[in-house]
Design a protein around this motif. Structure first.
Motif, mmCIF file in Angstrom:
data_model
loop_
_atom_site.group_PDB
_atom_site.id
_atom_site.type_symbol
_atom_site.label_atom_id
_atom_site.label_comp_id
_atom_site.label_asym_id
_atom_site.label_seq_id
_atom_site.Cartn_x
_atom_site.Cartn_y
_atom_site.Cartn_z
ATOM 1 N N LEU A 64 -13.753 -15.948 14.431
ATOM 2 C CA LEU A 64 -12.541 -16.012 13.624
ATOM 3 C C LEU A 64 -12.339 -14.672 12.933
ATOM 4 C CD1 LEU A 64 -10.289 -17.968 12.427
ATOM 5 C CD2 LEU A 64 -11.790 -18.126 10.434
ATOM 6 N N ALA A 65 -11.155 -14.098 13.079
ATOM 7 C CA ALA A 65 -10.827 -12.834 12.416
ATOM 8 C C ALA A 65 -9.840 -13.104 11.290
ATOM 9 C CB ALA A 65 -10.226 -11.849 13.415
ATOM 10 N N ILE A 66 -10.240 -12.754 10.073
ATOM 11 C CA ILE A 66 -9.403 -12.915 8.884
ATOM 12 C C ILE A 66 -8.962 -11.533 8.436
ATOM 13 C CG2 ILE A 66 -9.278 -13.774 6.514
ATOM 14 C CD1 ILE A 66 -11.612 -15.660 7.218
ATOM 15 N N ALA A 67 -7.664 -11.284 8.448
ATOM 16 C CA ALA A 67 -7.133 -9.992 8.039
ATOM 17 C C ALA A 67 -6.577 -10.084 6.621
ATOM 18 C CB ALA A 67 -6.042 -9.532 9.006
ATOM 19 N N VAL A 68 -6.908 -9.098 5.810
ATOM 20 C CA VAL A 68 -6.465 -9.045 4.417
ATOM 21 C C VAL A 68 -5.743 -7.708 4.226
ATOM 22 C CG1 VAL A 68 -7.172 -9.173 2.007
ATOM 23 C CG2 VAL A 68 -8.496 -10.384 3.752
ATOM 24 N N GLY A 69 -4.444 -7.760 3.931
ATOM 25 C CA GLY A 69 -3.665 -6.534 3.900
ATOM 26 C C GLY A 69 -3.066 -6.207 2.553
ATOM 27 N N CYS A 70 -2.803 -4.929 2.341
ATOM 28 C CA CYS A 70 -2.035 -4.464 1.187
ATOM 29 C C CYS A 70 -1.266 -3.217 1.625
ATOM 30 C CB CYS A 70 -2.925 -4.200 -0.028
ATOM 31 S SG CYS A 70 -4.125 -2.857 0.165
ATOM 32 N N THR A 71 -0.694 -2.499 0.710
ATOM 33 C CA THR A 71 0.174 -1.391 1.087
ATOM 34 C C THR A 71 -0.599 -0.217 1.673
ATOM 35 O OG1 THR A 71 1.695 -2.031 -0.677
ATOM 36 C CG2 THR A 71 1.992 0.159 0.275
ATOM 37 N N GLY A 72 -1.681 0.175 1.005
ATOM 38 C CA GLY A 72 -2.435 1.333 1.465
ATOM 39 C C GLY A 72 -3.732 0.996 2.168
ATOM 40 N N GLY A 73 -4.169 -0.256 2.071
ATOM 41 C CA GLY A 73 -5.412 -0.651 2.722
ATOM 42 C C GLY A 73 -6.655 -0.082 2.083
ATOM 43 N N ARG A 74 -6.584 0.320 0.804
ATOM 44 C CA ARG A 74 -7.721 0.954 0.146
ATOM 45 C C ARG A 74 -8.181 0.235 -1.119
ATOM 46 N NH1 ARG A 74 -9.256 5.842 1.247
ATOM 47 N NH2 ARG A 74 -9.825 6.219 -0.938
ATOM 48 N N HIS A 75 -7.312 -0.513 -1.769
ATOM 49 C CA HIS A 75 -7.656 -1.087 -3.068
ATOM 50 C C HIS A 75 -7.714 -2.610 -3.010
ATOM 51 C CE1 HIS A 75 -5.875 2.912 -4.391
ATOM 52 N NE2 HIS A 75 -7.093 2.942 -4.905
ATOM 53 N N ARG A 76 -6.542 -3.253 -3.086
ATOM 54 C CA ARG A 76 -6.496 -4.714 -3.202
ATOM 55 C C ARG A 76 -7.108 -5.415 -1.996
ATOM 56 N NH1 ARG A 76 -0.173 -4.561 -4.448
ATOM 57 N NH2 ARG A 76 -0.454 -2.872 -2.922
ATOM 58 N N SER A 77 -6.744 -4.972 -0.803
ATOM 59 C CA SER A 77 -7.256 -5.636 0.395
ATOM 60 C C SER A 77 -8.760 -5.430 0.543
ATOM 61 C CB SER A 77 -6.533 -5.129 1.645
ATOM 62 O OG SER A 77 -6.722 -3.743 1.823
ATOM 63 N N VAL A 78 -9.245 -4.243 0.193
ATOM 64 C CA VAL A 78 -10.682 -3.966 0.292
ATOM 65 C C VAL A 78 -11.460 -4.840 -0.684
ATOM 66 C CG1 VAL A 78 -12.455 -2.204 -0.098
ATOM 67 C CG2 VAL A 78 -10.372 -1.636 1.185
ATOM 68 N N LEU A 79 -10.963 -4.928 -1.923
ATOM 69 C CA LEU A 79 -11.643 -5.768 -2.910
ATOM 70 C C LEU A 79 -11.719 -7.213 -2.437
ATOM 71 C CD1 LEU A 79 -12.707 -6.654 -5.715
ATOM 72 C CD2 LEU A 79 -10.303 -6.905 -6.383
ATOM 73 N N VAL A 80 -10.594 -7.785 -2.013
ATOM 74 C CA VAL A 80 -10.567 -9.195 -1.607
ATOM 75 C C VAL A 80 -11.441 -9.406 -0.375
ATOM 76 C CG1 VAL A 80 -9.100 -11.066 -0.788
ATOM 77 C CG2 VAL A 80 -8.340 -9.617 -2.687
ATOM 78 N N ALA A 81 -11.414 -8.459 0.581
ATOM 79 C CA ALA A 81 -12.263 -8.594 1.763
ATOM 80 C C ALA A 81 -13.741 -8.612 1.388
ATOM 81 C CB ALA A 81 -11.972 -7.457 2.749
ATOM 82 N N GLU A 82 -14.142 -7.705 0.496
ATOM 83 C CA GLU A 82 -15.541 -7.662 0.073
ATOM 84 C C GLU A 82 -15.933 -8.930 -0.676
ATOM 85 O OE1 GLU A 82 -18.014 -5.419 0.357
ATOM 86 O OE2 GLU A 82 -16.923 -3.922 1.550
#
Length: 314
Positions: free
Chosen positions: A252-270
């Motif tokens: 299963l691949a779960i993608a978590v996105g934001c505008t720059g892919g460096r802050h919000r999405s990285v935090l939530v993925a971690e």
């Protein structure tokens, strides 16, 4: 190499796609997993290749074959899928035209359909010809792999997770952080959009940091809507994951996105990876936009980009 012990129908994987998009790398990874591999046989002998035996088999088919027609591949695929003694999958490797052109240029390889075999515009013509020949196959694929921004190690991991032998534990989960302007990860099964959360990018102190840094985490988690969102997202996954496993899904691949892919999405993925691992799940995390840039070419040796292009090409 001795293949993995088969349980149930014999796995058969057809690998096709655009030249330079990674077909050879996919076949090599499957071979490392214990698959018998055959590259570019005549389509007329596919039935013979899978006639007997228990070892999983991976077969590369592409436009290099004489008289290749996508309709023939689809017809052969339909016959294989109708058999009950084998479990057939089609993997299609693709990449953006500009990326393919760069890979052929860097490796100085001839495109099989380029007139005269030269680089430049004739390679671009070969890419266009091949895409037309393969029309209809991406839609029929069980796994569409876009290697445009996919490093070779991640391509291998993706194939390993999807096709590792039966008996491997449970449902493997990949969590991918990404930036929306650069496109959705094509392998994503579930996509969560973090752009509703306040953005650390507009804080000059936080901007150079990433979602792995504590100040960014504190900033995002202080958003009043973060906690209710988190509860609902994890609750949804606690409902879905057992059902996916019960249906026989292995990956299963779960993608978590934001505008720059460096802050919000990285935090939530971690944070999501830690949450699932604490509950006994197998999780890999890929931060697509945080991948290190290729090292500059220092002198006469091939560049990192060139080496990766060579590894992806087929």
């Amino acid at each position: 190499m001795t293949g993995p012990t088969a349980k149930g129908p014999r796995p058969v994987v057809l690998v096709t796609g655009l030249s330079g998009a990674g077909k050879a790398s996919i076949l090599r990874t499957l071979e490392d997993l214990g698959f018998e591999t055959v590259d570019n046989p005549p389509l007329t002998i596919l039935d013979e290749l899978v006639a007997d035996g228990a070892t999983p088999i991976a077969i590369g088919v592409d436009a290099r074959s004489r008289g290749f027609q996508a309709a023939e591949v689809l017809n052969a695929l339909g016959k294989l899928r109708a058999r009950h003694d084998i479990a057939t999958s089609l993997v299609f490797a693709t990449a953006d035209d500009a990326v393919l052109l760069r890979r052929f240029s860097e490796t100085r390889r001839r495109h099989p359909l380029a007139p005269g075999g030269s680089l430049g515009s004739r390679v671009a013509e070969g890419i266009a010809r091949e895409a037309a020949l393969l029309a209809g196959l991406p839609e029929a694929a069980d796994l569409l792999v876009d290697t445009s921004d996919l490093p070779l190690p991640e391509l291998r991991r993706l194939i390993e997770r999807r096709f590792r032998p039966e008996g491997a534990a449970g449902l493997d989960i990949a969590i991918i952080s990404f930036a929306y302007p650069k496109g959705l990860p094509r392998e994503a099964d579930l996509v969560f959009d973090m752009r509703f959360l306040r953005n650390p990018h507009y804080d000059p102190v936080l901007r150079p940091m990433t979602g792995r840094d504590a100040p960014v985490a504190a900033f995002v988690e202080a958003d009043a809507d973060f906690a209710p969102f988190w509860a609902r997202m994890t609750g949804l996954l606690e409902l879905l994951l057992p059902r996916y496993a019960a249906e026989g899904k292995k990956y299963l691949a779960i993608a978590v996105g934001c505008t720059g892919g460096r802050h919000r999405s990285v935090l939530v993925a971690e944070r999501l990876a830690a949450h699932l691992e604490a509950r006994g799940r197998q999780v890999d995390v890929v931060h697509r936009e945080l991948a290190p840039a290729p090292a500059p070419n220092a002198g006469g040796g091939a560049s990192q980009a060139g080496r990766e292009a060579l590894a992806h090409s087929s």
